[in-house]
Every structure is written in C-alpha cells, then in structure tokens.
Scaffold this active site. Structure first.
Site, short mmCIF file in Angstrom:
data_model
loop_
_atom_site.label_atom_id
_atom_site.label_comp_id
_atom_site.label_asym_id
_atom_site.label_seq_id
_atom_site.Cartn_x
_atom_site.Cartn_y
_atom_site.Cartn_z
N SER A 195 7.31 -3.09 -1.30
CA SER A 195 6.33 -3.77 -0.10
C SER A 195 6.53 -3.61 1.06
CB SER A 195 5.98 -4.50 -1.73
OG SER A 195 4.79 -5.35 -1.67
N ASP A 215 -3.43 0.61 -6.18
CA ASP A 215 -2.81 -0.70 -5.56
C ASP A 215 -3.85 -0.58 -4.46
OD1 ASP A 215 -0.69 -2.37 -3.86
OD2 ASP A 215 0.64 -0.40 -3.63
N HIS A 242 0.62 -1.32 -8.33
CA HIS A 242 1.80 -2.22 -7.19
C HIS A 242 3.07 -2.17 -7.90
CE1 HIS A 242 3.31 -3.36 -2.98
NE2 HIS A 242 3.47 -4.54 -3.76
#
Length: 273
Positions: free
Chosen positions: A120, A213, A243
């Site tokens: 991320s 995501d 995600h």
C-alpha cells in the site's frame, strides 16, 4: 465523510496486531537504529548472511509501525530466505510529504539492500525512494516488490470509484489520507510515481494488485509503465481479493494464503536468481 480520529485509528491497528498469532520464529530479530536514529527492525532467518530487503509498511501514510507489520516481515524472511530490514518511518500529518520518502531513501542508501518492498503506502514509498536515488545517481536495489501500491495521488484511476465502497479501502478515506500526506493538491501529480515523466533505469519489480481494490488500476498501470521503460516485471492481479490481503488475511482466507505463497515464490526467484 466523517473525519477519522487519528489516535483511535493508530491504537486500533496496534491492538489488532497484538491479538494476532505471532509470525514464525527466526534466528535473529533485533531492533536497531538507522540513519538519524530512525528505528529499524532487522529480521534474519539464519545465522548465515542472506540477501537483504528493506521493507516499508502500509497504513495510508498515517498509521502503522514496526509491530503492526511484524508478522508479515517474519513471514517474508522465513518464506523467501531473506533478511528483512523494516523501517519505522515518520507518519503524516505530523510529518507530511516528503518526510517518509526521505526516511526510506536514507535507509536504502545506508543499507544497500538487494531489494525493497512495501504494501500500500509502503509500496509507494519504496518506489518513490528508488526514483529519488536513480535521479541522484545512487546505486539502486535490484528488485522492488510492490503489493497493492499507491502510485497516483490524484486518485484519477477508474477503480477508485468502481471499488471505493464496500471492499475495505473506501474512496473517501483514501482521499482523506492523501490530503494528510500531501496537503497541497498542486503537489500530488509531481508526488505520483505513475505520473513520473520517465521510469527508465528503475529496478525490476514484482507488482501484485487485487481485483476488489480501489488502488487496483494505478498498480496495474504502474506495472505497464515499468515494463515499457525496460524493467523486468512480474505482475499479477489477484482475483477475488481486496486491498491489504497481505496483512494476515492468510489466517482467514485460503485464497489469500495461496496468493501469499505465489508472492513469496516470485520474490525468492527474483532476489536469489
């Protein structure tokens, strides 16, 4: 949107991390100081020297620390037979752009790793660090591992709207987090690796995105741009996953566990080749 209480967010993620099963036992796990006293955690699966990875944790630039990603780092070190050096970089909004990039780039210069990795926002930080080091003529790691990375701070990719509700990472939270990291909207395009004018000379990469995501399209697009720039890229979009699947979803999902195995195999192959 309701503005998140940052203190509660940070405490909640620490509490959840502490309640999870620990990662695998390793030969050595040591908390050390890096450049400028930056806290680092060094994971070594063996008494013998192994290739080193610098790891930057996710958390939307505003949450996360060495403990929240301890299990993930242990699993990478164990499964990939690598040393992992996790970076406790400075968080926004107390330390906005480019503070965390400064921290990660300094650690990469100091440690000279074979690979960098992050999930991320951590994936964003390591690729931004690589761009900075490339432009400065500094040595680069051979491989970058980007897991569901942020690459476009303008949030202009279709998946932000398409997958930005009901899949864990909501578009309104994402917009809030970007604003904490880059308060000046005019700076966001320049701060986006996907929008960099030139990606020539960047390291080879493993880039894994998730079907459900909000960041899916920007990760996929970055993989394409790296390939066009001449990097060797292993890219996979994991069907059915959301995600953050790298963070402990193997405990509850066979599909996520299988995706972890594929990722670890890709990383080991590239780093040990």
């Amino acid at each position: 949107m309701t503005v998140p209480n940052l203190g509660e967010l940070r405490e909640g993620i620490r509490r959840r991390a502490g309640a999870r099963p620990p990662g695998p036992a390793l030969a050595h796990v040591d908390d050390i100081e890096g450049p400028n006293g930056l806290p680092l955690r060094h994971y070594r699966p063996s008494g013998e020297k192994r290739p080193l990875m610098v790891f930057a944790h996710g958390g939307a630039w505003v949450i996360g620390d060495l403990d929240t990603h301890d299990r993930t780092c242990r699993r990478i070190a164990d499964a990939c037979d690598m040393e992992v050096l996790a970076v406790d970089y400075r968080l926004a909004p107390e330390h906005p752009y480019p503070a965390a990039i400064d921290d990660v780039a300094e650690v990469v210069c100091w440690a000279r790793p074979a690979a960098v990795a992050g999930d991320s926002a951590g994936g964003y930080l390591v690729t931004m660090a690589c761009l900075r080091l490339r432009d400065a003529g500094e040595p680069l790691p051979a491989v970058q591992i980007l897991i569901c990375p942020n690459t476009d701070l303008t949030l202009s990719q279709p998946s932000v709207e398409e997958k930005g509700s009901g899949h864990g990472l909501d578009a309104d939270f994402l917009a809030w987090a970007v604003a904490q990291w880059t308060p000046d909207p005019a700076a966001r395009a320049q701060a986006s690796p996907l929008l960099a004018s030139d990606l020539y000379g960047m390291p080879d990469a493993v880039i894994v995105t998730a079907e459900h995501d909000a960041l899916r399209d920007e990760g996929d697009a970055y993989a394409r741009r790296l390939t066009q720039a001449g990097a060797r890229v292993v890219h996979r979009q994991e069907a059915g996953l959301v995600h953050g699947f790298i963070q402990n979803m193997d405990l509850t999902s066979h599909e996520a566990a299988a995706a972890h195995d594929r990722l670890f195999a890709d990383v080991a192959t590239l780093v040990h080749r």
